[in-house]
Scaffold this active site. Structure first.
Site, PDB file in Angstrom:
ATOM      1  N   HIS A  17       0.853  -1.205   0.000  1.00 48.50           N
ATOM      2  CA  HIS A  17       0.000   0.000   0.000  1.00 48.50           C
ATOM      3  C   HIS A  17       0.886   1.251   0.000  1.00 48.50           C
ATOM      4  CE1 HIS A  17      -3.148  -2.547   2.344  1.00 48.50           C
ATOM      5  NE2 HIS A  17      -3.600  -2.389   1.123  1.00 48.50           N
ATOM      6  N   LYS A  41     -17.768  -6.053   7.628  1.00 52.37           N
ATOM      7  CA  LYS A  41     -16.482  -6.761   7.576  1.00 52.37           C
ATOM      8  C   LYS A  41     -15.867  -6.778   8.962  1.00 52.37           C
ATOM      9  CE  LYS A  41     -12.578  -6.884   4.378  1.00 52.37           C
ATOM     10  NZ  LYS A  41     -11.957  -6.189   3.258  1.00 52.37           N
ATOM     11  N   ARG A  90      -1.588  -6.555  -8.309  1.00 58.97           N
ATOM     12  CA  ARG A  90      -0.478  -7.491  -8.083  1.00 58.97           C
ATOM     13  C   ARG A  90      -0.446  -8.608  -9.104  1.00 58.97           C
ATOM     14  NH1 ARG A  90      -2.539  -8.375  -2.129  1.00 58.97           N
ATOM     15  NH2 ARG A  90      -4.337  -8.365  -3.489  1.00 58.97           N
ATOM     16  N   SER A 128      -2.963  -7.509   3.375  1.00 58.73           N
ATOM     17  CA  SER A 128      -3.279  -7.342   4.801  1.00 58.73           C
ATOM     18  C   SER A 128      -3.635  -8.698   5.410  1.00 58.73           C
ATOM     19  CB  SER A 128      -4.440  -6.367   4.977  1.00 58.73           C
ATOM     20  OG  SER A 128      -4.089  -5.110   4.455  1.00 58.73           O
TER      21      SER A 128
HETATM   22  O1  PNS Z   1      -8.696  -2.742   0.595  1.00 56.36           O
HETATM   23  P1  PNS Z   1      -9.755  -3.222  -0.318  1.00 56.36           P
HETATM   24  O2  PNS Z   1     -10.658  -4.197   0.386  1.00 56.36           O
HETATM   25  O3  PNS Z   1      -9.191  -3.778  -1.580  1.00 56.36           O
HETATM   26  O4  PNS Z   1     -10.636  -1.937  -0.741  1.00 56.36           O
HETATM   27  C1  PNS Z   1     -11.778  -2.091  -1.528  1.00 56.36           C
HETATM   28  C2  PNS Z   1     -12.544  -0.754  -1.637  1.00 56.36           C
HETATM   29  C3  PNS Z   1     -12.726  -0.130  -0.282  1.00 56.36           C
HETATM   30  C4  PNS Z   1     -11.774   0.196  -2.516  1.00 56.36           C
HETATM   31  C5  PNS Z   1     -13.912  -1.068  -2.294  1.00 56.36           C
HETATM   32  O5  PNS Z   1     -14.496  -2.144  -1.646  1.00 56.36           O
HETATM   33  C6  PNS Z   1     -14.858   0.112  -2.278  1.00 56.36           C
HETATM   34  O6  PNS Z   1     -14.662   1.081  -2.952  1.00 56.36           O
HETATM   35  N1  PNS Z   1     -15.919  -0.016  -1.467  1.00 56.36           N
HETATM   36  C7  PNS Z   1     -16.925   1.016  -1.326  1.00 56.36           C
HETATM   37  C8  PNS Z   1     -18.242   0.549  -1.940  1.00 56.36           C
HETATM   38  C9  PNS Z   1     -18.258   0.827  -3.431  1.00 56.36           C
HETATM   39  O7  PNS Z   1     -18.146   1.947  -3.868  1.00 56.36           O
HETATM   40  N2  PNS Z   1     -18.446  -0.228  -4.251  1.00 56.36           N
HETATM   41  C10 PNS Z   1     -18.577  -0.024  -5.676  1.00 56.36           C
HETATM   42  C11 PNS Z   1     -17.669  -0.880  -6.478  1.00 56.36           C
HETATM   43  S1  PNS Z   1     -18.302  -2.527  -6.502  1.00 56.36           S
END
Ligand code: PNS
Length: 159
Positions: A17, A41, A90, A128
């Protein structure tokens, strides 16, 4: 002024990150690193703790701000005036998931663009989830997380 957002769970922040943040911060005037508040979560650290970790690690990066949000990334991005979402990749599995998210975000936020940054080869195995898997058994996480937050992770698993 071009503002980008790098959203995630950051539970905890990894060196992968951090690398993406440093590179994105060089590309944009402002980068907002935003922790998603996701009540569905189960996380190791609270949102407040994760924000504190990010603030500690990123305190010397002048154009980087830390935030948290609930709900849709597209809505929060609009609210703060960010027009670009940063995502790290990745491998091809990441790509499959991220490409779908990009398509959905484009539908939800009309002016929203996504910039994908390929992970450095040193960070291909980092996540993570992997950090927590190693830390729970007392393994070495030096190569996985910024040194500043290592004590917080160790402390969590002592309890
Ligand atoms: O660290 P992560 O779990 O890869 O992050 C994922 C994240 C937070 C970027 C993604 O889940 C997100 O944007 N969630 C907010 C809900 C949303 O906007 N979803 C629309 C796309 S499906």
């Amino acid at each position: 002024m071009k503002k980008a957002i790098y959203a995630g769970s950051f539970d905890p922040i990894t060196l992968g990150h951090l690398d993406i943040i440093e590179r994105a911060a060089r590309m944009f005037d402002t980068l907002v690193v935003a922790v998603l508040e996701n009540p569905n979560k189960c996380s190791l650290f609270t949102v407040e703790e994760r924000k504190e970790h990010l603030e500690l690690v990123l305190c010397n990066m002048k154009n980087v701000e830390v935030a948290s949000f609930r709900g849709l990334l597209a809505d929060f991005s609009k609210e703060i005036g960010a027009t670009v979402a940063i995502r790290g990749l990745r491998n091809t599995m990441d790509f499959a998931v991220e490409y779908q998210m990009y398509l959905i975000n484009r539908k939800l936020g009309k002016d929203m663009e996504t910039v994908f940054l390929a992970a450095d080869e040193e960070h291909l195995s980092l996540s993570s989830t992997n950090v927590k898997e190693v830390a729970v058994f007392g393994g070495n996480i030096d190569f996985m997380v910024p040194q500043e937050i290592k004590p917080f992770i160790i402390e969590k698993y002592k309890k």
